[in-house]
Design a protein around this motif. Structure first.
Motif, PDB file in Angstrom:
ATOM      1  N   ALA A 160      61.147  63.401  12.771  1.00  0.00           N
ATOM      2  CA  ALA A 160      60.991  63.308  10.665  1.00  0.00           C
ATOM      3  C   ALA A 160      61.713  63.210   9.558  1.00  0.00           C
ATOM      4  CB  ALA A 160      59.408  64.141  11.013  1.00  0.00           C
ATOM      5  N   PHE A 161      62.523  63.415   9.644  1.00  0.00           N
ATOM      6  CA  PHE A 161      63.529  63.676   9.272  1.00  0.00           C
ATOM      7  C   PHE A 161      63.826  62.543   7.698  1.00  0.00           C
ATOM      8  CE2 PHE A 161      65.586  66.639  11.482  1.00  0.00           C
ATOM      9  CZ  PHE A 161      65.732  68.010  11.290  1.00  0.00           C
ATOM     10  N   ASP A 162      63.218  61.771   8.349  1.00  0.00           N
ATOM     11  CA  ASP A 162      63.032  60.649   7.286  1.00  0.00           C
ATOM     12  C   ASP A 162      62.426  60.923   5.773  1.00  0.00           C
ATOM     13  OD1 ASP A 162      65.647  59.136   7.683  1.00  0.00           O
ATOM     14  OD2 ASP A 162      64.393  57.973   8.891  1.00  0.00           O
ATOM     15  N   ASP A 163      60.935  60.904   6.524  1.00  0.00           N
ATOM     16  CA  ASP A 163      60.206  60.959   5.154  1.00  0.00           C
ATOM     17  C   ASP A 163      59.945  62.824   4.907  1.00  0.00           C
ATOM     18  OD1 ASP A 163      58.845  58.808   6.460  1.00  0.00           O
ATOM     19  OD2 ASP A 163      56.540  59.705   7.279  1.00  0.00           O
ATOM     20  N   PHE A 164      60.844  63.814   5.537  1.00  0.00           N
ATOM     21  CA  PHE A 164      60.997  65.070   4.726  1.00  0.00           C
ATOM     22  C   PHE A 164      62.072  65.004   3.946  1.00  0.00           C
ATOM     23  CE2 PHE A 164      63.880  68.551   5.842  1.00  0.00           C
ATOM     24  CZ  PHE A 164      62.854  69.929   5.624  1.00  0.00           C
ATOM     25  N   PHE A 165      62.886  64.373   4.265  1.00  0.00           N
ATOM     26  CA  PHE A 165      63.312  64.078   3.134  1.00  0.00           C
ATOM     27  C   PHE A 165      62.882  63.922   1.559  1.00  0.00           C
ATOM     28  CE2 PHE A 165      67.223  64.957   6.048  1.00  0.00           C
ATOM     29  CZ  PHE A 165      67.732  66.327   6.196  1.00  0.00           C
ATOM     30  N   SER A 166      62.089  62.313   1.911  1.00  0.00           N
ATOM     31  CA  SER A 166      61.287  61.349   0.896  1.00  0.00           C
ATOM     32  C   SER A 166      60.627  62.310   0.314  1.00  0.00           C
ATOM     33  CB  SER A 166      61.066  60.411   1.743  1.00  0.00           C
ATOM     34  OG  SER A 166      59.686  60.049   0.475  1.00  0.00           O
ATOM     35  N   MET A 193      52.517  69.286   4.321  1.00  0.00           N
ATOM     36  CA  MET A 193      53.455  69.952   3.813  1.00  0.00           C
ATOM     37  C   MET A 193      53.337  69.755   2.025  1.00  0.00           C
ATOM     38  SD  MET A 193      57.254  68.761   5.239  1.00  0.00           S
ATOM     39  CE  MET A 193      58.659  68.846   3.445  1.00  0.00           C
ATOM     40  N   ILE A 194      53.042  69.347   1.502  1.00  0.00           N
ATOM     41  CA  ILE A 194      53.276  68.927   0.112  1.00  0.00           C
ATOM     42  C   ILE A 194      52.962  70.442  -0.199  1.00  0.00           C
ATOM     43  CG2 ILE A 194      52.914  68.231  -2.059  1.00  0.00           C
ATOM     44  CD1 ILE A 194      53.350  65.249  -0.236  1.00  0.00           C
ATOM     45  N   SER A 195      51.559  70.268  -0.067  1.00  0.00           N
ATOM     46  CA  SER A 195      50.400  71.860  -0.602  1.00  0.00           C
ATOM     47  C   SER A 195      51.648  72.975  -0.320  1.00  0.00           C
ATOM     48  CB  SER A 195      49.355  72.123  -0.178  1.00  0.00           C
ATOM     49  OG  SER A 195      47.859  70.397  -0.530  1.00  0.00           O
ATOM     50  N   GLN A 196      52.117  72.836   0.802  1.00  0.00           N
ATOM     51  CA  GLN A 196      52.543  73.904   0.895  1.00  0.00           C
ATOM     52  C   GLN A 196      54.398  74.873   0.240  1.00  0.00           C
ATOM     53  OE1 GLN A 196      51.617  75.762   5.270  1.00  0.00           O
ATOM     54  NE2 GLN A 196      51.445  73.924   5.407  1.00  0.00           N
ATOM     55  N   ILE A 197      54.293  73.112  -0.241  1.00  0.00           N
ATOM     56  CA  ILE A 197      55.423  73.479  -0.953  1.00  0.00           C
ATOM     57  C   ILE A 197      55.284  73.644  -2.313  1.00  0.00           C
ATOM     58  CG2 ILE A 197      57.447  72.106  -2.349  1.00  0.00           C
ATOM     59  CD1 ILE A 197      57.873  70.687  -0.080  1.00  0.00           C
ATOM     60  N   LEU A 198      53.715  73.972  -3.233  1.00  0.00           N
ATOM     61  CA  LEU A 198      53.632  73.725  -4.058  1.00  0.00           C
ATOM     62  C   LEU A 198      53.263  75.436  -3.897  1.00  0.00           C
ATOM     63  CD1 LEU A 198      51.511  70.630  -5.094  1.00  0.00           C
ATOM     64  CD2 LEU A 198      54.151  71.755  -6.008  1.00  0.00           C
ATOM     65  N   TRP A 199      52.296  76.275  -3.136  1.00  0.00           N
ATOM     66  CA  TRP A 199      52.288  77.344  -2.925  1.00  0.00           C
ATOM     67  C   TRP A 199      53.394  77.975  -2.400  1.00  0.00           C
ATOM     68  CZ3 TRP A 199      50.572  79.104   2.805  1.00  0.00           C
ATOM     69  CH2 TRP A 199      49.715  80.191   2.807  1.00  0.00           C
ATOM     70  N   TYR A 223      59.571  66.577  -4.219  1.00  0.00           N
ATOM     71  CA  TYR A 223      58.565  68.091  -4.738  1.00  0.00           C
ATOM     72  C   TYR A 223      60.204  69.035  -4.117  1.00  0.00           C
ATOM     73  CZ  TYR A 223      54.734  65.920  -4.537  1.00  0.00           C
ATOM     74  OH  TYR A 223      53.083  65.122  -5.162  1.00  0.00           O
ATOM     75  N   PRO A 224      60.968  68.640  -4.941  1.00  0.00           N
ATOM     76  CA  PRO A 224      62.571  69.817  -4.671  1.00  0.00           C
ATOM     77  C   PRO A 224      61.898  70.966  -4.194  1.00  0.00           C
ATOM     78  CG  PRO A 224      62.503  69.184  -6.665  1.00  0.00           C
ATOM     79  CD  PRO A 224      61.137  68.467  -6.449  1.00  0.00           C
TER      80      PRO A 224
END
Length: 261
Positions: free
Chosen positions: A136-142, A115-121, A147-148
């Motif tokens: 998985a919303f807690d981890d999603f928001f974390s 997920m982080i890699s694709q946000i940066l992509w 990585y806003p």
């Protein structure tokens, strides 16, 4: 009347691709003038692009990315063969991206890393993101705190969270995607989230071939069924169908930058 958008469909799925021309023609005849075909791994992303290229004039566009179920297929270092797909002019979004702890088909850490890699992509490609989040919303928001993603640059598709989680997504400036589940008998919580969502933050979708709306529940879903979903959304929001159609069209144009086409 303002045409419809199917903000998330899988015309690249085996259930639909076999009769692709029919499904697109039927949807167009029903007033669906924009369809986003979503990739879930390298192969389906390539197929989404192929379908869009072949039906560009019918308003079909592509999203490319790796679903959390398939995160183990790539690892945190996305292959160049995948990232290069974002350069294709038919691609309007990265996705579907996110976390799914309901099934955990890929390990949690791998899902988070991908997920982080694709946000940066998506940031590098200057494209919005189609998020998939389940249990998985807690981890999603974390992750998003570190990585806003900018406002109006993402949609949480097939939203199935709580009212509190919906508000948190809206506070980030995200759109919320709703589909056939708003017609399900036991989906009061999802209807409550839709009712609380500002109309300028709603994307409607089929997520076909799955989640067909009532009275077609259990059957193969397709973009043809978008009018049923718009009608159900209008009933939940207590506005005219045309108000929903106008708003969702504007929202889709803004999110996917279709306004100049």
């Amino acid at each position: 009347m303002t045409p419809y958008i199917d903000g998330h469909c899988h015309l690249n799925s085996p259930e639909l691709r076999g009769e692709l021309e029919r499904h697109i023609d039927e949807a167009r005849s029903a007033g669906v003038e924009r369809m986003l075909v979503v990739g879930t791994d390298l192969r389906t992303s390539e197929e989404a692009i192929s379908i869009s290229r072949g039906h560009f004039d019918s308003g079909v566009r592509a999203s490319v990315g790796v679903h959390p179920h398939d995160a183990s297929s790539v690892g945190s270092s996305l292959p160049e063969a995948l990232t290069d797909l974002a350069k294709d002019p038919v691609v309007v979004a990265i996705g579907e991206v996110g976390l799914d702890y309901h099934y955990n088909y890929s390990p949690v850490k791998v899902q988070r890393d991908v997920m982080i890699s694709q946000i940066l992509w998506a940031e590098e490609a200057d494209l919005p993101i189609v998020f998939h989040v389940r249990d998985a919303f807690d981890d999603f928001f974390s992750i998003l705190r570190d990585y806003p993603v900018g406002p109006e640059r993402a949609v949480v598709h097939c939203f199935s969270g709580s009212l509190k989680e919906a508000k948190s997504c809206l506070d980030l400036g995200f759109y919320l995607g709703f589909g056939g589940m708003i017609t399900f008998k036991r989906a009061d919580g999802i209807r409550e989230c839709l009712a609380s969502c500002p109309i300028d933050r709603i994307i409607l979708e089929t997520d076909s071939p799955w989640l067909a709306p009532v009275p077609l529940r259990g059957k193969t879903n397709s973009p043809l069924n978008m009018p049923l979903i718009y009608k159900a959304a209008a009933e939940v929001l207590r506005v005219r169908d045309s108000v929903v159609a106008d708003a969702v069209w504007t929202n889709g144009m803004n999110l996917y930058r279709w306004e100049n086409e």
